[in-house]
Design an enzyme around this catalytic site. Structure first.
Site, mmCIF file in Angstrom:
data_model
loop_
_atom_site.group_PDB
_atom_site.id
_atom_site.type_symbol
_atom_site.label_atom_id
_atom_site.label_comp_id
_atom_site.label_asym_id
_atom_site.label_seq_id
_atom_site.Cartn_x
_atom_site.Cartn_y
_atom_site.Cartn_z
ATOM 1 N N HIS A 1 -9.875 0.938 5.208
ATOM 2 C CA HIS A 1 -8.445 1.307 5.869
ATOM 3 C C HIS A 1 -8.829 2.140 7.073
ATOM 4 O O HIS A 1 -9.647 3.254 6.883
ATOM 5 C CB HIS A 1 -7.548 1.742 5.018
ATOM 6 C CG HIS A 1 -6.112 1.754 5.400
ATOM 7 N ND1 HIS A 1 -5.501 2.765 6.295
ATOM 8 C CD2 HIS A 1 -5.130 0.964 4.946
ATOM 9 C CE1 HIS A 1 -4.301 2.163 6.513
ATOM 10 N NE2 HIS A 1 -4.229 1.247 5.805
ATOM 11 N N ASN B 1 0.883 -1.062 0.061
ATOM 12 C CA ASN B 1 -0.057 0.067 0.037
ATOM 13 C C ASN B 1 0.905 1.203 0.089
ATOM 14 O O ASN B 1 1.430 1.683 1.018
ATOM 15 C CB ASN B 1 -0.957 -0.160 1.323
ATOM 16 C CG ASN B 1 -1.968 1.115 1.407
ATOM 17 O OD1 ASN B 1 -1.743 2.097 0.520
ATOM 18 N ND2 ASN B 1 -2.428 1.295 2.518
ATOM 19 N N TRP B 2 1.123 1.935 -1.180
ATOM 20 C CA TRP B 2 1.839 3.150 -1.055
ATOM 21 C C TRP B 2 1.094 4.369 -0.460
ATOM 22 O O TRP B 2 1.878 5.443 -0.473
ATOM 23 C CB TRP B 2 2.003 3.398 -2.595
ATOM 24 C CG TRP B 2 2.878 2.452 -3.517
ATOM 25 C CD1 TRP B 2 3.442 1.191 -2.892
ATOM 26 C CD2 TRP B 2 3.235 2.492 -4.881
ATOM 27 N NE1 TRP B 2 4.462 0.786 -4.025
ATOM 28 C CE2 TRP B 2 4.219 1.487 -5.056
ATOM 29 C CE3 TRP B 2 3.115 3.207 -5.996
ATOM 30 C CZ2 TRP B 2 4.973 1.272 -6.307
ATOM 31 C CZ3 TRP B 2 3.906 3.261 -7.227
ATOM 32 C CH2 TRP B 2 4.623 2.153 -7.279
ATOM 33 N N LYS B 3 0.121 4.319 -0.006
ATOM 34 C CA LYS B 3 -0.704 5.283 0.373
ATOM 35 C C LYS B 3 -0.634 6.648 -0.465
ATOM 36 O O LYS B 3 -0.344 6.391 -1.650
ATOM 37 C CB LYS B 3 -0.108 5.381 2.088
ATOM 38 C CG LYS B 3 -0.217 4.112 2.590
ATOM 39 C CD LYS B 3 -0.175 4.470 4.369
ATOM 40 C CE LYS B 3 -0.256 3.032 4.713
ATOM 41 N NZ LYS B 3 -0.038 3.239 6.330
ATOM 42 N N GLU C 1 -7.077 4.573 7.927
ATOM 43 C CA GLU C 1 -6.865 6.094 7.684
ATOM 44 C C GLU C 1 -8.046 6.558 6.872
ATOM 45 O O GLU C 1 -8.327 7.687 7.416
ATOM 46 C CB GLU C 1 -5.606 6.024 6.815
ATOM 47 C CG GLU C 1 -4.244 5.919 7.723
ATOM 48 C CD GLU C 1 -3.025 5.212 6.715
ATOM 49 O OE1 GLU C 1 -3.121 5.321 5.549
ATOM 50 O OE2 GLU C 1 -2.274 4.799 7.592
ATOM 51 N N GLY D 1 2.797 2.274 10.813
ATOM 52 C CA GLY D 1 3.460 3.423 10.649
ATOM 53 C C GLY D 1 4.382 3.498 11.956
ATOM 54 O O GLY D 1 5.176 4.607 11.775
ATOM 55 N N SER E 1 3.448 -2.328 10.103
ATOM 56 C CA SER E 1 5.106 -2.670 10.420
ATOM 57 C C SER E 1 5.677 -3.760 9.988
ATOM 58 O O SER E 1 6.679 -4.367 10.589
ATOM 59 C CB SER E 1 5.432 -2.194 11.734
ATOM 60 O OG SER E 1 4.845 -0.739 12.039
ATOM 61 N N GLU F 1 -5.235 -5.159 10.733
ATOM 62 C CA GLU F 1 -4.072 -4.110 10.835
ATOM 63 C C GLU F 1 -4.284 -3.183 12.096
ATOM 64 O O GLU F 1 -5.326 -2.431 12.114
ATOM 65 C CB GLU F 1 -4.187 -2.955 9.840
ATOM 66 C CG GLU F 1 -3.841 -3.623 8.346
ATOM 67 C CD GLU F 1 -3.401 -2.452 7.316
ATOM 68 O OE1 GLU F 1 -2.190 -3.172 6.865
ATOM 69 O OE2 GLU F 1 -3.881 -1.448 7.167
ATOM 70 N N GLY G 1 2.804 -1.428 4.241
ATOM 71 C CA GLY G 1 2.842 0.194 3.720
ATOM 72 C C GLY G 1 4.397 0.518 3.447
ATOM 73 O O GLY G 1 4.595 0.415 2.456
ATOM 74 N N GLY G 2 4.807 1.122 4.574
ATOM 75 C CA GLY G 2 6.230 1.850 4.136
ATOM 76 C C GLY G 2 7.128 0.855 3.467
ATOM 77 O O GLY G 2 7.859 1.459 2.399
#
Ligand code: 13P
Length: 246
Positions: free
Chosen positions: A95, A9-11, A97, A169, A207, A163, A228-229
């Site tokens: 999600h 997930n590049w967000k 967010e 993150g 993470s 999640e 994610g990251g």
């Protein structure tokens, strides 16, 4: 169900030139395409990512979808059928967010699931508790109430992503006992409520990195990872995708 799934997930990251560089690096790493990994790109770049990934085995994923299915006067929205038209196979729905910043919950998420399925995409429905909810011992009831959105979707191909918000993150990954407890509870709920889990994968997210992916993937009940990251770096993402083959 079948093979494990990794979705990056590049967000809200990326630009045309950087996306192309990152994708081309990933395409040169066969383990990523071989694993059937998905890339969840910002809506603005889905067409670019789809063109680059065509025929590669890497699947395109959207990060959100409009709750409105039919074309019409919904300024700013991107419909499920538009995403399918661009080549999306998966779409993230709910999600944390989106829940936090856009107050998404309940009926809105039911509409999004229905729209995604009707357009032929596989929804990746995200659930997870906050740190306060975990510390208050309410995490299971929070997750069960988030899962209620899936109640009308028995027999459909779905992905559920657990999640924990406190692990997103933050570098604080949930431990093996926490992950295995929640995945078992989610699968029990799915079995009891939808009558089966054969066509549902349950991913862990929060993470996930190159150095913990193998251990997480081996936890019973974990059918893959939502990353994610670490999906913004090709070689890190490749190491995570390699764990699918172990
Ligand atoms: O939210 C996530 C993926 O959807 C997890 O993000 P991180 O892997 O950066 O913690």
């Amino acid at each position: 169900m079948g093979a494990k799934l990794v979705i990056g997930n590049w967000k809200m990251n990326g630009r045309l030139a950087a996306n192309e560089q990152l994708l081309r690096a990933m395409l040169a790493m066969p383990a990523i395409a071989r694993s059937g990994a998905g890339i969840a790109a910002p809506a603005a770049y889905i067409a670019q990512i789809a063109a680059l990934c065509e025929g590669s085995g890497i699947q395109v994923c959207a990060q959100d979808v409009s709750r409105f299915a039919a074309d019409g006067a919904y300024t700013g929205e991107v419909s499920a059928s538009m995403l399918a038209d661009l080549g999306c196979r998966y779409v993230l729905i709910g999600h944390s967010e989106r829940r936090q910043y856009f107050a998404e919950a309940g009926a809105c998420l039911v509409d999004k699931l229905q729209a995604a399925l009707d357009a032929g995409m596989v929804p990746v429905f995200c659930v997870g508790e906050t740190l306060a909810e975990r510390e208050a011992g309410e995490y299971l009831s929070v997750i069960f109430s988030q899962l209620e959105v899936l109640r009308g979707f028995a027999g459909r191909e779905l992905v559920v992503a657990y999640e924990p918000v406190w692990a997103i993150g933050t570098g604080k990954v949930a431990n093996i006992e926490q992950i295995s407890e929640i995945h078992a509870e989610i699968k029990k709920w799915l079995l009891q409520t939808l009558g089966g889990t054969d066509n549902i994968r349950v991913l862990y997210g929060g993470s996930v990195k190159a150095d913990n992916a193998e251990v997480i993937m081996a936890v019973p009940g974990v059918d893959g990872a939502l990353v994610g990251g670490a999906s913004l770096d090709a070689s890190t993402f490749e190491l995570i995708c390699q764990t699918v083959e172990k």
